[in-house]
Design an enzyme around this catalytic site. Structure first.
Site, PDB file in Angstrom:
ATOM      1  N   GLY A 213       0.877  -1.166  -0.034  1.00  0.00           N
ATOM      2  CA  GLY A 213       0.155   0.097   0.072  1.00  0.00           C
ATOM      3  C   GLY A 213       0.676   1.264  -0.111  1.00  0.00           C
ATOM      4  O   GLY A 213       1.158   1.837  -1.167  1.00  0.00           O
TER       5      GLY A 213
ATOM      6  N   GLU B 178      -3.635   7.680  -0.598  1.00  0.00           N
ATOM      7  CA  GLU B 178      -2.851   8.552  -1.118  1.00  0.00           C
ATOM      8  C   GLU B 178      -1.920   9.209   0.099  1.00  0.00           C
ATOM      9  O   GLU B 178      -1.672  10.198   0.095  1.00  0.00           O
ATOM     10  CB  GLU B 178      -3.513   9.847  -1.594  1.00  0.00           C
ATOM     11  CG  GLU B 178      -4.188   9.642  -3.063  1.00  0.00           C
ATOM     12  CD  GLU B 178      -4.457  10.823  -3.874  1.00  0.00           C
ATOM     13  OE1 GLU B 178      -3.968  11.781  -4.148  1.00  0.00           O
ATOM     14  OE2 GLU B 178      -5.771  10.678  -4.330  1.00  0.00           O
TER      15      GLU B 178
END
Length: 387
Positions: A135, A366
């Site tokens: 991730g 993000e």
């Protein structure tokens, strides 16, 4: 009515103030009737309307139209405004930009045909970076693209991909092996109808958005699908995220403003103990904290956006601070709004209940808040060692 006094700050020009007013009016007229019972169709409809009325021209710059340069302040204002009206509309706009950001910055003339379609709302796009084991740690990516003659063979898996299952185009990052770690990644254009692309799983979350796990099974991609140069993938991904990270904070700010508006209205119109709720000092304290956090977040966001628009090559520190503070602050603002609304605040479908579900993901995607702290600390340490 949302406070607009921040538009008088020196970060903005008259065109930004005009843009904000026009979009606020457009959102009032065009988003209220969107049926959210089918999330996929709602996203498609929102993208079509945004494209039809020209708002997606701001989502990603077309290098063939130099008269419209990158304007991060405009991006932030658009995301803030849309998020204040409808979080799914903000999501739809943002993904059109994130999904084509690599094409805008590094794409070939042929690849930018997708950019033009996206800006018109004719094609839905996605940014396929995250994997089950990578991730925040992009360098740990396992998806591979192996060169074979004039093609690449793509194998692997991506997960938590926004617009997964409804996108017409995916920007995919894979390991091509030019060097170890992040230096051996590349970026590719992957049309959704390419043989070997499977939607392995649609992912359901507490605030409905189109999300999916993707599987790549020996996909044969022409060499022309490569974005930029081999081994540039990490640079491309970070360049795109550097632009859009501040806008995530702007979306959180829009949600925070909406929560503050709802709380102010509730406190002014709800009676308790013989007077309006707003007479209670504890409630006034909550409202003061909320207003303070809104302005502090806005200052950080538009500082980062202004700095980028002034020509800064990177705004890593400024964008990390903006994203971290704004998303964490919005979570607190919305929680206070729920508290001020009492039982109504947790009633399914109430504006603050929906905001409570929507805001949580922004502290993760993000670059999670914890990762942003690492980024800020490293930037501070580097600056200290250089002085």
């Amino acid at each position: 009515m949302s406070d607009k006094s921040f538009l008088d700050w020196p970060f903005f020009e008259d065109r930004h103030r005009a843009l904000s007013a026009m979009l606020d009016d457009w959102a009032t007229r065009n988003l209220a009737d969107i049926d959210h019972s089918d999330t996929d169709n709602a996203c498609r409809e929102i993208v079509a309307r945004l494209g039809r009325d020209g708002w997606l021209t701001h989502s990603a710059v077309d290098p063939d139209s130099p008269e419209n340069p990158l304007d991060v302040r405009a991006l932030c204002l658009i995301r803030e405004t849309l998020a204040r009206h409808d979080a799914l509309a903000d999501f739809a706009f943002a993904m059109q930009g994130l999904g084509t950001g690599a094409l805008s910055l590094f794409g070939s003339a042929e690849q930018r045909e997708w950019l033009r379609r996206s800006r018109k709302g004719e094609a839905i796009t996605a940014f396929a970076l995250t994997e089950p084991k990578s991730g925040s740690d992009v360098a740990n990516m396992e998806t591979t693209a192996t060169r074979e003659g004039d093609h690449y063979i793509l194998n692997g898996e991506k997960t938590w991909i926004s617009n997964g299952g409804i996108a017409d185009l995916y920007t995919v990052f894979a390991r091509t092996g030019e060097a170890p770690g992040a230096r051996g990644l590349s970026a590719f254009v992957l049309p959704a109808d390419t043989p070997g692309l499977d939607i392995a799983e649609r992912l359901e979350v507490m605030a409905p958005h189109p999300l999916a796990r993707l599987r790549f099974n020996n996909i044969k991609l022409p060499a022309s699908a490569l974005i930029g140069q081999p081994g540039q993938g990490f640079k491309i991904a970070m360049s795109v995220l550097d632009v859009f990270r501040s806008t995530v904070g702007a979306a959180a700010l829009g949600m925070g403003r909406r929560a503050l508006n709802e709380a102010l209205n509730r406190a002014s119109n709800r009676e308790l103990f013989g007077g309006p709720l707003s007479d209670l000092q504890m409630v006034q304290g909550h409202l003061a904290d909320m207003a303070l956090d809104v302005d502090a977040a806005a200052l950080l966001i538009y500082r980062a956006a202004w700095t980028k628009d002034q020509g800064a090559a990177r705004v890593t520190r400024e964008a990390a601070m903006a994203k971290l503070y704004a998303t964490e602050a919005a979570q607190k603002i919305i929680d206070k709004a729920v508290q001020i609304h009492g039982g109504d605040g947790v009633k399914s479908g109430h504006p603050v209940e929906k905001l409570y579900r929507e805001i949580r993901a922004l502290r993760i995607y993000e670059g999670a808040s914890d990762v942003q702290k690492i980024v800020i600390a490293r930037q501070a340490l580097e600056a200290a060692s250089a002085s």
